[in-house]
Design an enzyme around this catalytic site. Structure first.
Site, PDB file in Angstrom:
ATOM      1  N   LYS A 191     -11.356   8.238 -11.367  1.00 21.11           N
ATOM      2  CA  LYS A 191     -10.894   9.187  -9.751  1.00 21.11           C
ATOM      3  C   LYS A 191      -8.729   8.911 -10.623  1.00 21.11           C
ATOM      4  CE  LYS A 191      -9.502   8.913  -5.174  1.00 21.11           C
ATOM      5  NZ  LYS A 191      -8.298  10.058  -6.257  1.00 21.11           N
ATOM      6  N   GLU A 266      -5.708  -4.618  -9.744  1.00 22.73           N
ATOM      7  CA  GLU A 266      -3.938  -4.846  -9.544  1.00 22.73           C
ATOM      8  C   GLU A 266      -3.325  -4.588  -8.710  1.00 22.73           C
ATOM      9  OE1 GLU A 266      -3.175  -6.203 -12.632  1.00 22.73           O
ATOM     10  OE2 GLU A 266      -4.960  -6.268 -13.903  1.00 22.73           O
ATOM     11  N   CYS A 300       4.637  -0.849 -10.119  1.00 17.58           N
ATOM     12  CA  CYS A 300       4.227  -2.277  -8.873  1.00 17.58           C
ATOM     13  C   CYS A 300       4.248  -4.090  -9.374  1.00 17.58           C
ATOM     14  CB  CYS A 300       2.357  -2.297  -8.438  1.00 17.58           C
ATOM     15  SG  CYS A 300       2.404  -2.054 -11.199  1.00 17.58           S
ATOM     16  N   GLU A 397       6.360  -4.387  -0.449  1.00 11.81           N
ATOM     17  CA  GLU A 397       7.087  -3.563  -1.186  1.00 11.81           C
ATOM     18  C   GLU A 397       7.431  -2.010  -0.297  1.00 11.81           C
ATOM     19  OE1 GLU A 397       3.592  -2.102  -3.263  1.00 11.81           O
ATOM     20  OE2 GLU A 397       3.973  -2.594  -5.309  1.00 11.81           O
TER      21      GLU A 397
HETATM   22  P1  NDP Z   1      -3.159   3.531  -2.405  1.00 11.73           P
HETATM   23  O1  NDP Z   1      -4.079   2.617  -3.000  1.00 11.73           O
HETATM   24  O2  NDP Z   1      -3.333   4.099  -1.568  1.00 11.73           O
HETATM   25  O3  NDP Z   1      -4.212   4.541  -3.942  1.00 11.73           O
HETATM   26  C1  NDP Z   1      -4.361   4.346  -4.716  1.00 11.73           C
HETATM   27  C2  NDP Z   1      -5.780   4.451  -5.668  1.00 11.73           C
HETATM   28  O4  NDP Z   1      -6.975   3.987  -4.676  1.00 11.73           O
HETATM   29  C3  NDP Z   1      -5.381   6.185  -5.678  1.00 11.73           C
HETATM   30  O5  NDP Z   1      -6.586   6.895  -6.562  1.00 11.73           O
HETATM   31  C4  NDP Z   1      -6.100   6.316  -3.950  1.00 11.73           C
HETATM   32  O6  NDP Z   1      -6.352   8.201  -4.020  1.00 11.73           O
HETATM   33  C5  NDP Z   1      -7.204   5.343  -4.253  1.00 11.73           C
HETATM   34  N1  NDP Z   1      -7.409   4.724  -2.421  1.00 11.73           N
HETATM   35  C6  NDP Z   1      -7.513   5.105  -1.857  1.00 11.73           C
HETATM   36  N2  NDP Z   1      -7.659   5.085  -1.527  1.00 11.73           N
HETATM   37  C7  NDP Z   1      -8.970   4.452  -1.238  1.00 11.73           C
HETATM   38  C8  NDP Z   1     -10.739   3.728  -1.004  1.00 11.73           C
HETATM   39  N3  NDP Z   1      -9.930   3.395   0.198  1.00 11.73           N
HETATM   40  N4  NDP Z   1     -11.045   3.316  -2.144  1.00 11.73           N
HETATM   41  C9  NDP Z   1     -11.480   3.839  -2.870  1.00 11.73           C
HETATM   42  N5  NDP Z   1      -9.811   3.896  -3.364  1.00 11.73           N
HETATM   43  C10 NDP Z   1      -8.657   4.136  -2.662  1.00 11.73           C
HETATM   44  O7  NDP Z   1      -1.676   3.779  -2.956  1.00 11.73           O
HETATM   45  P2  NDP Z   1      -1.070   5.117  -1.938  1.00 11.73           P
HETATM   46  O8  NDP Z   1      -1.210   6.113  -3.144  1.00 11.73           O
HETATM   47  O9  NDP Z   1      -1.774   4.852  -0.945  1.00 11.73           O
HETATM   48  O10 NDP Z   1       0.853   4.299  -1.478  1.00 11.73           O
HETATM   49  C11 NDP Z   1       0.471   3.042  -1.057  1.00 11.73           C
HETATM   50  C12 NDP Z   1       1.330   2.480  -1.192  1.00 11.73           C
HETATM   51  O11 NDP Z   1       0.120   1.708  -1.993  1.00 11.73           O
HETATM   52  C13 NDP Z   1       2.558   2.198  -2.536  1.00 11.73           C
HETATM   53  O12 NDP Z   1       3.488   2.589  -1.311  1.00 11.73           O
HETATM   54  C14 NDP Z   1       2.636   1.163  -2.916  1.00 11.73           C
HETATM   55  O13 NDP Z   1       3.757   0.119  -2.206  1.00 11.73           O
HETATM   56  C15 NDP Z   1       1.351   0.343  -3.414  1.00 11.73           C
HETATM   57  N6  NDP Z   1       1.218   1.110  -5.013  1.00 11.73           N
HETATM   58  C16 NDP Z   1       1.225  -0.105  -5.282  1.00 11.73           C
HETATM   59  C17 NDP Z   1       0.486   0.077  -6.995  1.00 11.73           C
HETATM   60  C18 NDP Z   1       0.285  -0.084  -7.944  1.00 11.73           C
HETATM   61  O14 NDP Z   1       0.050   0.094  -9.118  1.00 11.73           O
HETATM   62  N7  NDP Z   1       0.493  -1.662  -8.193  1.00 11.73           N
HETATM   63  C19 NDP Z   1       0.251   2.298  -7.361  1.00 11.73           C
HETATM   64  C20 NDP Z   1       0.279   3.483  -6.124  1.00 11.73           C
HETATM   65  C21 NDP Z   1       0.702   2.748  -4.476  1.00 11.73           C
HETATM   66  P3  NDP Z   1      -5.785   8.924  -3.133  1.00 11.73           P
HETATM   67  O15 NDP Z   1      -4.899   9.315  -4.265  1.00 11.73           O
HETATM   68  O16 NDP Z   1      -6.541  10.441  -3.085  1.00 11.73           O
HETATM   69  O17 NDP Z   1      -5.759   8.716  -2.460  1.00 11.73           O
END
Ligand code: NDP
Length: 824
Positions: A191, A266, A300, A397
């Site tokens: 996904k 991660e 990240c 973060e």
């Molecule tokens: P999320 O952790 O919400 O999203 C990452 C992925 O997980 C997306 O594909 C999202 O889908 C999916 N997802 C979200 N909630 C669920 C769930 N309950 N069950 C299964 N899959 C899920 O990150 P965000 O995009 O909301 O970003 C928010 C914050 O997260 C950022 O500000 C940053 O601080 C952090 N972040 C960290 C990252 C890293 O590389 N460590 C990368 C991205 C974000 P969908 O996109 O459809 O919501």
């Protein structure tokens, strides 16, 4: 502007990349369907979602919104495909993966432009960093597919893998997930993030183009609540691999607890960028640009905390501000642009909120004098000074182009400040003194440390975090183990010893219940009562001197805080002893002692080996006594018991041997320099022993952990704890420093729960009931500690494949990659 004026200002002119081919590609296909079983299909819901161009704020196209019905179809396709793909020879899988890498290169420009349009990141980065790294990842893992049979003997693919990726490096994260999964013979359902689906859809086309068998890769676009959650909970998914926020990672840990699904996470970071006063400050400035303004800071492992040695802080901040004035922000498709758009309006608002909070909390904010574009989601590079380490912006973060700076005086202070975070993903160290850098690097709690460089990645070098940055590694050989299982896990144990009586406290005891009492071959002398002859010539039977094992904490035998004891029975139901009933306080004391003994991690490997040999020596002196104790507790034959003691001694020798041999490797990524992949101890490991072999199980878990430099808090077999408590004297006389091994007897599940909940325990191993495994996994989400559980399946601890070896060493260590470039 004429030529003379251009020479005067030396300004960059626009260098736009044409979006036309990418827009045409989109137009031909929209609205995009789902990629299931090698086909493009319509979503069951009939719904579509807009994908927005962040640099304009306008919709680019529409993609399908999958739901749980589509998840079922994709998982079924992946399961069917796994039946063949999982058995496809490595060479054949390698050819497919090689073809994927080639096709990524063939479509590299289209992929780069699509990524910039969809995510807002500058074309310079997608063209020169993201897409080349994607191709490299598939080439590298094609190699592992080829080598799997010879290099990972005894391992098999996990099965169907659910993969959930974020929006910050959409195609690169896809490659980090899909390449190792396919190389190891798994099939996947992936996904993409809601904001950035397009390059994953182009990837699906590539998969079709190269003729990958249907169902091996399935791509479902849609929302987290519809697709992500259904994937995580799907009973036929064997592993979840996730990159994203720590909060979601924590919820996935809870959702998968007890399901038997493998999990790698991660998560976020707040990585330190440490500058010592002898660093080359001009290089440092460019390093900071790459650390926090690369990808708009949405990384990240972004170096988001600048820690500067006090005497150069003022000079560095002045240089940084001058450089920030020159950064160019704007259209991501302009090749002269340094900073593109933030991925979404929601992310932009979150950055703005945190920046306002920083100002409210008293930090000093600085931004360049120029203005951002008003259309789209842009945020200027931002620098905070006068930041106190406990404030929100120093701890949370921000995931945007915002740098917070603090100062330190000594290297020790720098390390303390760097580690003052709940995260542990990456760090960079800047100094012209390599001795200082290599002294500091191992002290930083981070999975990757860059010396005089930052944000470098390569498929050969594993990437992943400590603490709340998650667990598991992506890349390198270590990353492969996330996608395999030991074959013995599915085959079950070769044979198990006869465990003749119930283990649960309060369960019907054999002497009262249906199981017949078992005769033991216990030596008579174990039960004989000596006689006392006073001066009057009479003889009085002497009762044995009572031996009640206590707890073993900080090298001392101490009474349980509870003041209660519990009986230990032999198989005939007779009480053969009592052990203290450990409680929370005992566990807390033991964890404190284990932490205080952390110097064990820096003892030499030779020293650790010597101590393990010494423990083996002292155990062998008391071989007969330990064997008798096993017979007494288990009812097994004396010969069996002697075999167990000898296996325990041999195991101690094995880990003494490994102590100075399981050491890591040196990688040669495509740069001038090396990456030192060092095996580091995890820290304090809590462990609950199984009941099969009272002595061998205890030794099999404790020995690898301490060989690798961890300190441990052990709950011995609940049913037969006396073999472990008999080890007190062995440990006391073997030069083992106090606090390295701590033993708390009592109720396995209650004590395990306390350990799993404890924030200062870095990993938890549990070998007990399936229900106990679930509780441990659930509780571990509090500080995202690593867990190793048996899901209620016994293993044959006597078997050298199941009971010892590299699996135990890997569970005892985490890899830190230290990047050391060289040359001027
Ligand atoms: P999320 O952790 O919400 O999203 C990452 C992925 O997980 C997306 O594909 C999202 O889908 C999916 N997802 C979200 N909630 C669920 C769930 N309950 N069950 C299964 N899959 C899920 O990150 P965000 O995009 O909301 O970003 C928010 C914050 O997260 C950022 O500000 C940053 O601080 C952090 N972040 C960290 C990252 C890293 O590389 N460590 C990368 C991205 C974000 P969908 O996109 O459809 O919501």
């Amino acid at each position: 502007m004429n030529i003379t004026e251009i020479f005067e200002t030396m300004d960059y002119g626009p260098a736009p990349e044409s979006p036309t081919p990418a827009l045409a590609w989109i137009k031909e296909r929209q609205p995009f369907g789902l990629f299931v079983n090698g086909q493009w299909v319509k979503p069951a819901s009939g719904q579509y979602l807009d994908s927005i161009n962040p640099s304009t704020g306008k919709p680019l196209t529409q993609v399908a919104a999958a739901n749980s019905e589509d998840v079922n179809a994709a998982v079924t396709a992946a399961r069917t495909a796994f039946e063949t793909w999982g058995k496809t020879p490595g060479h054949v899988r390698a050819r497919y993966m090689y073809a994927i890498a080639r096709h990524i290169q063939k479509h590299s420009r289209l992929l780069a432009v699509l990524e910039s349009l969809d995510n807002g990141k500058p074309i310079r980065e997608t063209r020169d960093i993201d897409i080349p790294l994607v191709a490299r990842h598939f080439y590298y893992h094609a190699g592992w597919a080829q080598l799997m049979a010879s290099e990972l003997p005894g391992y098999e693919p996990v099965g169907v893998v659910g993969q959930i990726i974020p929006w910050n490096f959409p195609l690169l994260m896809l490659a980090w997930k899909i390449a190792p999964a396919l190389a190891m013979g798994n099939t996947v359902v992936l996904k993409p993030a809601r904001y950035t689906p397009l390059t994953a859809l182009k990837f699906a086309e590539i998969v079709q183009e190269i003729g990958l068998p249907p169902g091996v890769v399935n791509i479902l676009t849609g929302e987290a609540s519809q697709v992500g959650e259904a994937l995580v909970r799907h009973p036929d998914v064997n592993k979840i691999a996730f990159t994203g926020s720590t909060d979601v990672g924590r919820s996935l840990r809870r959702a998968t607890a007890g399901s038997g699904k493998k999990l790698s996470l991660e998560l976020g970071g707040k990585s330190p960028f440490i500058v010592f006063d002898d660093a080359d400050l001009d290089s440092v400035v460019e390093g900071v640009v790459d650390a926090i303004w690369f990808n708009q800071g949405q990384v990240c492992c972004a170096g988001s905390r600048l820690l500067v040695q006090e005497d150069v802080a003022e000079r560095l901040i002045a240089k940084l501000r001058a450089r920030m004035e020159k950064l160019r922000i704007g259209d991501p498709l302009d090749k002269a642009v340094d900073i593109g758009a933030i991925v979404s309006s929601a992310q932009l608002k979150e950055i703005q909120r945190l920046v306002e909070q920083g100002v409210d909390e008293g930090a000093e904010m600085w931004q360049p004098s120029w203005a951002c574009p008003t259309e789209g989601y842009f945020f200027p590079p931002t620098l905070f000074t006068n930041v106190s380490p406990a404030t929100t912006i120093a701890q949370v973060e921000i995931f945007g182009p915002v740098l917070v700076s603090m100062t330190f005086r000594t290297p020790a202070e720098a390390v303390a400040l760097a580690n003052n975070t709940r995260y542990g993903l990456a760090a960079s160290v800047w100094s012209e003194n390599i001795n200082l850098s290599l002294d500091v690097a191992p002290k930083l709690k981070a999975g990757t440390v860059w010396v005089n460089c930052t944000n470098l990645f390569d498929a050969s070098s594993g990437f992943g975090g400590y603490r709340e940055s998650g667990f598991g590694r992506e890349g390198g050989k270590e990353g492969l183990y996330e996608y395999v299982r030991p074959a013995c896990e599915t085959a079950g144990p070769a044979s198990t010893p006869s465990s003749k009586f119930p283990i649960a406290k309060g369960a019907v005891h054999p002497s009262n219940g249906s199981e017949p009492a078992i005769g033991t071959s216990l030596d008579e002398d174990e039960r004989t009562v000596s006689e006392f002859e006073p001066s009057n010539g009479s003889r009085i039977a002497l009762p044995a001197i009572d031996r009640t094992p206590k707890m073993f904490i900080n090298g001392k035998q101490v009474r349980s805080d509870s003041g209660y004891s519990q009986d230990v029975y032999d198989p005939a139901g007779r009480v053969i002893g009592q052990v203290g009933e450990g409680n929370r306080k005992d566990i807390r004391n033991a964890v404190e002692a284990a932490h205080a003994a952390s110097g064990w991690a820096s003892s030499t490997t030779h020293n650790r080996a010597q101590i393990l040999y010494y423990i083996a020596e002292n155990l062998s002196v008391r071989e007969g006594e330990f064997a008798r104790r096993i017979v007494q507790q288990t009812g097994r034959s004396q010969a069996d018991a002697i075999t167990e003691v000898q296996a325990a001694i041999s195991r101690l020798f094995s880990y003494a041997a490994w102590a100075d041999k399981f050491e890591g490797v040196v990688h040669r990524p495509p740069l001038r320099g090396v990456v030192l992949a060092m095996e580091e101890p995890i820290g304090v490991i809590g462990m609950a022993c199984p009941d099969e072999y009272p002595l061998l199980d205890f030794v099999s878990l404790v020995a690898p952990a301490i060989a690798m430099g961890n300190t441990v808090v052990v709950i011995p077999s609940q049913q037969s704890p006396l073999s472990a408590t008999d080890c007190y004297q062995v440990l006391e006389t073997s030069d083992l420093p106090d606090g390295v091994v701590n033993i708390v007897t009592g109720d396995r599940d209650m004590l395990s729960q306390v350990l799993a909940d404890h924030d200062d325990v870095e990993a938890m191993w549990y070998f007990g009931s399936a229900e106990g495994c679930k509780r441990v996994e659930l509780a571990s989400a509090s500080n995202m500690k690593r867990t190793w559980v048996n899901y209620g399946h016994p293993r044959n601890w006597l078997d050298p494949i199941q009971g010892e070896g590299e699996e135990f060493l890997r569970e005892s260590t985490q890899v830190k990659n230290i990047w050391v470039p060289y040359g001027d």
